[in-house]
Design a protein around this motif. Structure first.
Motif, PDB file in Angstrom:
ATOM      1  N   GLY A 136       0.826  -1.204   0.000  1.00  0.00           N
ATOM      2  CA  GLY A 136       0.000   0.000   0.000  1.00  0.00           C
ATOM      3  C   GLY A 136       0.855   1.246   0.000  1.00  0.00           C
ATOM      4  O   GLY A 136       2.060   1.194   0.324  1.00  0.00           O
ATOM      5  N   ALA A 137       0.248   2.359  -0.387  1.00  0.00           N
ATOM      6  CA  ALA A 137       1.004   3.613  -0.450  1.00  0.00           C
ATOM      7  C   ALA A 137       0.177   4.794   0.029  1.00  0.00           C
ATOM      8  O   ALA A 137       0.487   5.943  -0.284  1.00  0.00           O
ATOM      9  CB  ALA A 137       1.497   3.844  -1.874  1.00  0.00           C
ATOM     10  N   GLY A 138      -0.890   4.525   0.798  1.00  0.00           N
ATOM     11  CA  GLY A 138      -1.690   5.600   1.376  1.00  0.00           C
ATOM     12  C   GLY A 138      -1.121   6.035   2.720  1.00  0.00           C
ATOM     13  O   GLY A 138       0.047   5.762   3.041  1.00  0.00           O
ATOM     14  N   GLY A 139      -1.941   6.699   3.495  1.00  0.00           N
ATOM     15  CA  GLY A 139      -1.487   7.220   4.784  1.00  0.00           C
ATOM     16  C   GLY A 139      -1.036   6.132   5.743  1.00  0.00           C
ATOM     17  O   GLY A 139      -0.016   6.278   6.433  1.00  0.00           O
ATOM     18  N   ALA A 140      -1.767   5.025   5.784  1.00  0.00           N
ATOM     19  CA  ALA A 140      -1.415   3.934   6.703  1.00  0.00           C
ATOM     20  C   ALA A 140      -0.062   3.348   6.333  1.00  0.00           C
ATOM     21  O   ALA A 140       0.770   3.041   7.201  1.00  0.00           O
ATOM     22  CB  ALA A 140      -2.501   2.868   6.674  1.00  0.00           C
ATOM     23  N   ASN A 160       2.919  -1.390  -4.254  1.00  0.00           N
ATOM     24  CA  ASN A 160       1.576  -0.834  -4.457  1.00  0.00           C
ATOM     25  C   ASN A 160       1.051  -1.124  -5.855  1.00  0.00           C
ATOM     26  O   ASN A 160       1.821  -1.232  -6.811  1.00  0.00           O
ATOM     27  CB  ASN A 160       1.577   0.681  -4.214  1.00  0.00           C
ATOM     28  CG  ASN A 160       0.182   1.207  -3.974  1.00  0.00           C
ATOM     29  OD1 ASN A 160      -0.599   0.594  -3.233  1.00  0.00           O
ATOM     30  ND2 ASN A 160      -0.168   2.315  -4.591  1.00  0.00           N
ATOM     31  N   ARG A 161      -0.281  -1.265  -5.917  1.00  0.00           N
ATOM     32  CA  ARG A 161      -0.966  -1.478  -7.193  1.00  0.00           C
ATOM     33  C   ARG A 161      -0.593  -0.363  -8.178  1.00  0.00           C
ATOM     34  O   ARG A 161      -0.281  -0.605  -9.318  1.00  0.00           O
ATOM     35  CB  ARG A 161      -2.477  -1.497  -6.919  1.00  0.00           C
ATOM     36  CG  ARG A 161      -3.354  -1.758  -8.085  1.00  0.00           C
ATOM     37  CD  ARG A 161      -4.792  -1.890  -7.621  1.00  0.00           C
ATOM     38  NE  ARG A 161      -5.283  -0.693  -6.940  1.00  0.00           N
ATOM     39  CZ  ARG A 161      -6.492  -0.584  -6.415  1.00  0.00           C
ATOM     40  NH1 ARG A 161      -7.334  -1.599  -6.461  1.00  0.00           N
ATOM     41  NH2 ARG A 161      -6.870   0.531  -5.823  1.00  0.00           N
ATOM     42  N   THR A 162      -0.603   0.874  -7.678  1.00  0.00           N
ATOM     43  CA  THR A 162      -0.214   2.021  -8.504  1.00  0.00           C
ATOM     44  C   THR A 162       1.232   2.373  -8.138  1.00  0.00           C
ATOM     45  O   THR A 162       1.496   2.955  -7.081  1.00  0.00           O
ATOM     46  CB  THR A 162      -1.151   3.221  -8.225  1.00  0.00           C
ATOM     47  OG1 THR A 162      -2.507   2.765  -8.307  1.00  0.00           O
ATOM     48  CG2 THR A 162      -0.915   4.354  -9.203  1.00  0.00           C
ATOM     49  N   ARG A 165       2.441   5.896  -6.856  1.00  0.00           N
ATOM     50  CA  ARG A 165       2.168   6.288  -5.451  1.00  0.00           C
ATOM     51  C   ARG A 165       3.241   5.719  -4.520  1.00  0.00           C
ATOM     52  O   ARG A 165       3.646   6.371  -3.553  1.00  0.00           O
ATOM     53  CB  ARG A 165       0.788   5.808  -5.009  1.00  0.00           C
ATOM     54  CG  ARG A 165      -0.357   6.589  -5.615  1.00  0.00           C
ATOM     55  CD  ARG A 165      -1.678   6.233  -4.940  1.00  0.00           C
ATOM     56  NE  ARG A 165      -1.855   6.923  -3.667  1.00  0.00           N
ATOM     57  CZ  ARG A 165      -2.733   6.549  -2.726  1.00  0.00           C
ATOM     58  NH1 ARG A 165      -3.498   5.493  -2.912  1.00  0.00           N
ATOM     59  NH2 ARG A 165      -2.830   7.239  -1.615  1.00  0.00           N
ATOM     60  N   THR A 199      -2.984  -1.783   2.908  1.00  0.00           N
ATOM     61  CA  THR A 199      -4.004  -1.411   1.916  1.00  0.00           C
ATOM     62  C   THR A 199      -5.371  -1.649   2.532  1.00  0.00           C
ATOM     63  O   THR A 199      -5.491  -2.244   3.605  1.00  0.00           O
ATOM     64  CB  THR A 199      -3.920  -2.267   0.627  1.00  0.00           C
ATOM     65  OG1 THR A 199      -4.424  -3.575   0.921  1.00  0.00           O
ATOM     66  CG2 THR A 199      -2.511  -2.362   0.099  1.00  0.00           C
ATOM     67  N   SER A 200      -6.389  -1.196   1.834  1.00  0.00           N
ATOM     68  CA  SER A 200      -7.739  -1.446   2.319  1.00  0.00           C
ATOM     69  C   SER A 200      -8.315  -2.729   1.717  1.00  0.00           C
ATOM     70  O   SER A 200      -9.461  -3.063   1.965  1.00  0.00           O
ATOM     71  CB  SER A 200      -8.622  -0.235   2.015  1.00  0.00           C
ATOM     72  OG  SER A 200      -8.286   0.303   0.754  1.00  0.00           O
ATOM     73  N   ALA A 201      -7.509  -3.471   0.942  1.00  0.00           N
ATOM     74  CA  ALA A 201      -7.986  -4.728   0.369  1.00  0.00           C
ATOM     75  C   ALA A 201      -8.217  -5.740   1.493  1.00  0.00           C
ATOM     76  O   ALA A 201      -7.401  -5.872   2.400  1.00  0.00           O
ATOM     77  CB  ALA A 201      -6.968  -5.265  -0.635  1.00  0.00           C
ATOM     78  N   LEU A 209      -5.706  -9.294  -1.225  1.00  0.00           N
ATOM     79  CA  LEU A 209      -4.646  -9.214  -2.227  1.00  0.00           C
ATOM     80  C   LEU A 209      -4.265 -10.636  -2.594  1.00  0.00           C
ATOM     81  O   LEU A 209      -4.317 -11.526  -1.752  1.00  0.00           O
ATOM     82  CB  LEU A 209      -3.428  -8.527  -1.610  1.00  0.00           C
ATOM     83  CG  LEU A 209      -3.611  -7.092  -1.154  1.00  0.00           C
ATOM     84  CD1 LEU A 209      -2.518  -6.727  -0.162  1.00  0.00           C
ATOM     85  CD2 LEU A 209      -3.567  -6.167  -2.352  1.00  0.00           C
TER      86      LEU A 209
END
Ligand code: ATR
Length: 291
Positions: A136-140, A160-162, A165, A199-201, A209
């Motif tokens: 993941g690459a968001g805030g978490a 990360n998927r993207t 990011r 990630t939120s997955a 995932l």
């Protein structure tokens, strides 16, 4: 001991949108009751566009501090007058403390909670011993990457998927952080000491995932920040492949410990089993988890 609340009580709380499903009121109020502290911990759910106004109002006093959850963590940091180095590194605050003169101080205890979860459920784990993989690459993910870089991880591999990011995250943080696309996960997992899903997955029963966990060493630990369900698709896959796991509820409780101390000036009592209470609220039990 029982919960007491008088006119002299200390008030703190949690702010989020939504906040309805937060386990933090349950955890903090159980600790307050166990410690016999005169205080309360309450939920706040301001309309998201009124968050800044909500915080401004609290500068007038009366509330000691707040835990901050989605979607306000970044905005909470931006609104603060001062921030701890760990909140600045994470780019987000999960803890706000109002000083008596109205000064707002931001902190972030999520990284401490993450490391505490490993210490509790995987005793002997050394975050500095091997590369860590963050999904993941968001805030978490940013908070987790900052925590492990700070704990001396020789490499932090952000998958990360993207890809762009993940690259942006690696550039934003100090430390040995490298970016991988999800399609290159096997490469990132090679030699890893720990794998963390940020990630939120897999949240609330959604498909998880599809990771090639066989590419990780047999000694690797697999952790999921999602705790609803507690056994996420990723943790189930890890256990099926014989890997040890760490769950997101341990992190939730781990981040709450320093927050409680900041609010009420005392550590949480050790004899209150907040994990058991949280599991009951989630409709799970340790027994069922082992099935
Ligand atoms: P937060 O700030 O809470 O971490 P976010 O910024 O919304 O949340 O980030 C969610 C993360 O989960 C992202 O890394 C997202 O990947 P993308 O950057 O490619 O969007 C990741 N994510 C969510 N659902 C996913 C799925 N089904 N498969 C893979 N990654 C997923």
């Amino acid at each position: 001991m029982s919960h007491r609340l008088t006119g002299a009580g200390i008030v703190a709380g949690v702010v989020g949108a939504p906040v309805r499903h937060s386990l933090s009121p349950l955890i903090h109020n159980a600790w307050l009751a166990g410690a016999g502290i005169d205080g309360a911990y309450v939920p706040f759910a301001p309309p998201p566009e009124r968050f800044a106004a909500f915080i401004k109002g609290l500068r007038g006093g009366a509330v000691r501090g707040l835990n901050v959850t989605l979607p306000f963590k970044e905005e909470a940091l931006a609104l603060a007058d001062r921030a701890s180095p760990r909140a600045a590194a994470a780019g987000a605050a999960n803890l706000l403390v109002f000083e008596t003169d109205g000064t707002l101080v931001a902190d972030n205890t999520d990284g401490l909670g993450l490391l505490a979860a490993f210490a509790e459920q995987a005793p002997g784990f050394d975050p500095a011993a091997a590369p860590v993989v963050i999904l993941g690459a968001g805030g978490a993910a940013r908070g987790a990457a900052a925590a492990f870089a700070g704990a001396g991880a020789p490499q932090v591999r952000v998958v990360n998927r993207t890809l762009s990011r993940a690259q942006a995250l690696a550039e934003a943080l100090e430390g040995p952080i490298t970016a991988f696309a999800l399609s290159d996960a096997a490469q990132a997992l090679a030699g890893a000491g720990a794998v963390i899903n940020a990630t939120s997955a897999g949240l609330s029963g959604e498909a998880g995932l599809d990771l090639p966990l066989a590419a990780a060493p047999a000694s690797a630990l697999v952790m999921d920040m999602v705790y609803k369900p507690l056994t996420t698709p990723l943790l189930a896959q890890a256990r099926a492949e014989g890997l040890r796991t760490v769950d997101g509820l341990a992190m939730l409780i781990g981040q709450a410990v320093p927050a409680f101390e900041a609010f009420y000036g005392a550590p949480p009592p050790k004899d209150v089993d907040v994990r058991k209470l949280a599991l009951a609220a989630l409709g799970q039990s340790e027994g069922r988890l082992k099935e």
